[in-house]
Design a protein around this motif. Structure first.
Motif, short mmCIF file in Angstrom:
data_model
loop_
_atom_site.label_atom_id
_atom_site.label_comp_id
_atom_site.label_asym_id
_atom_site.label_seq_id
_atom_site.Cartn_x
_atom_site.Cartn_y
_atom_site.Cartn_z
N VAL A 154 1.22 -1.22 -0.34
CA VAL A 154 -0.06 0.07 -0.76
C VAL A 154 0.58 1.07 0.03
CG1 VAL A 154 -1.58 1.12 1.90
CG2 VAL A 154 -2.43 -1.51 0.25
N HIS A 155 2.10 1.62 0.67
CA HIS A 155 2.65 2.78 0.86
C HIS A 155 3.51 2.60 -0.56
CE1 HIS A 155 4.35 -0.92 2.83
NE2 HIS A 155 5.79 -0.65 2.76
N ASP A 156 3.85 1.62 -1.73
CA ASP A 156 4.22 2.16 -2.32
C ASP A 156 4.01 2.23 -3.29
OD1 ASP A 156 6.89 0.14 -2.03
OD2 ASP A 156 6.29 -1.43 -1.82
N PHE A 157 2.56 1.57 -3.13
CA PHE A 157 1.70 2.18 -4.35
C PHE A 157 1.02 4.44 -3.68
CE2 PHE A 157 0.06 -1.90 -4.79
CZ PHE A 157 0.07 -1.95 -6.33
N ALA A 158 1.14 4.30 -3.20
CA ALA A 158 1.56 5.96 -1.93
C ALA A 158 2.19 6.75 -2.90
CB ALA A 158 0.59 5.96 -1.01
N THR A 159 3.21 6.10 -2.99
CA THR A 159 4.59 7.55 -3.10
C THR A 159 4.54 7.20 -4.27
OG1 THR A 159 5.48 5.38 -1.52
CG2 THR A 159 4.89 7.51 -0.38
N GLY A 160 4.70 6.19 -4.94
CA GLY A 160 5.85 5.69 -6.48
C GLY A 160 7.03 5.56 -6.03
N THR A 161 7.07 3.71 -5.31
CA THR A 161 8.12 2.94 -5.22
C THR A 161 7.69 1.84 -5.28
OG1 THR A 161 7.32 3.27 -2.58
CG2 THR A 161 8.72 5.52 -3.62
N GLU A 162 8.98 1.34 -4.87
CA GLU A 162 8.95 0.04 -5.45
C GLU A 162 10.52 -0.77 -4.87
OE1 GLU A 162 8.99 -3.10 -8.76
OE2 GLU A 162 8.93 -0.99 -9.77
N VAL A 163 10.49 -1.05 -3.88
CA VAL A 163 11.49 -2.56 -3.27
C VAL A 163 12.31 -3.76 -4.14
CG1 VAL A 163 12.33 -3.50 -1.39
CG2 VAL A 163 10.76 -2.03 -1.30
N ARG A 164 13.39 -2.91 -4.81
CA ARG A 164 13.67 -4.49 -5.67
C ARG A 164 15.03 -5.17 -5.06
NH1 ARG A 164 13.28 -0.60 -11.39
NH2 ARG A 164 11.79 0.78 -10.51
N ARG A 165 14.88 -6.04 -5.87
CA ARG A 165 16.06 -6.92 -5.27
C ARG A 165 17.79 -6.03 -6.21
NH1 ARG A 165 13.95 -11.27 -8.31
NH2 ARG A 165 15.64 -11.16 -8.99
N LEU A 166 18.95 -6.18 -5.54
CA LEU A 166 20.63 -5.84 -5.95
C LEU A 166 21.05 -7.39 -6.67
CD1 LEU A 166 21.49 -4.00 -3.01
CD2 LEU A 166 20.31 -2.76 -5.39
N ASP A 167 21.30 -7.28 -7.34
CA ASP A 167 22.39 -8.64 -8.23
C ASP A 167 23.79 -7.66 -8.62
OD1 ASP A 167 20.04 -10.26 -7.47
OD2 ASP A 167 19.58 -10.16 -9.58
#
Length: 167
Positions: A154-167
């Motif tokens: 929900v907080h990603d939708f509200a802020t236009g953010t995303e949690v991504r994996r690092l490789d």
């Protein structure tokens, strides 16, 4: 692309996010304990009054909130990772992979923490029911990520953010 030239892959699995959150809860507990100790020392041990009713000063509650908020906001703004996110190799970014702005960080913190308002119901519902309700709401907050192809909560939708994996 991030400054350190690490490759970002989207999306991060929910289980990684939740484990990172467990790590961050431990960090937050440590921060709260240190601030509490410093405040106890500054007030010569008279910070919290007990008796028929326990009284915690409003300034102390606000200070704890500001310090915890500063931890998350500064971590997200400086590299996109909290301490808990580092071992799980995940990073918070804007939807386009850019660094998170101060505005996004503030809104994310407010939306993610919004269910804590339910704690005001403690005198009415009792502590046990209030905590279960809080847990249920946070579960729903994160459960959204199970159905979103980009694993956003929900907080990603509200802020236009995303949690991504690092490789």
């Amino acid at each position: 692309m991030p400054a350190d030239s690490t490759v970002l892959h989207a999306p991060c699995q929910l289980w990684r996010r939740l484990l990172a959150l467990v790590y961050d809860v431990l960090i937050v507990v440590a921060i709260v304990m240190v601030v509490g100790l410093l405040c106890q020392l500054a007030t010569a041990g008279n910070l919290i009054t007990t008796g028929a009713k326990t009284a915690v000063p409003l300034w102390y509650q606000l200070l704890q909130g500001v310090v915890v908020a500063a931890y998350f906001i500064s971590s997200w703004r400086r590299g996109g990772q909290t301490i808990g996110m580092r071992p799980w190799r995940i990073r918070l970014t804007g939807d386009d992979g850019s660094a998170v702005t101060l505005q996004q960080s503030l809104i994310r913190l407010l939306v993610a923490g919004a269910p804590m308002v339910l704690l005001l119901l403690t005198p009415t519902l009792g502590l046990r029911l209030t905590l279960w309700t809080l847990l249920a709401v946070w579960t729903a907050w994160f459960a959204v990520a199970l159905f979103d192809p980009r694993r956003r909560a929900v907080h990603d939708f509200a802020t236009g953010t995303e949690v991504r994996r690092l490789d």
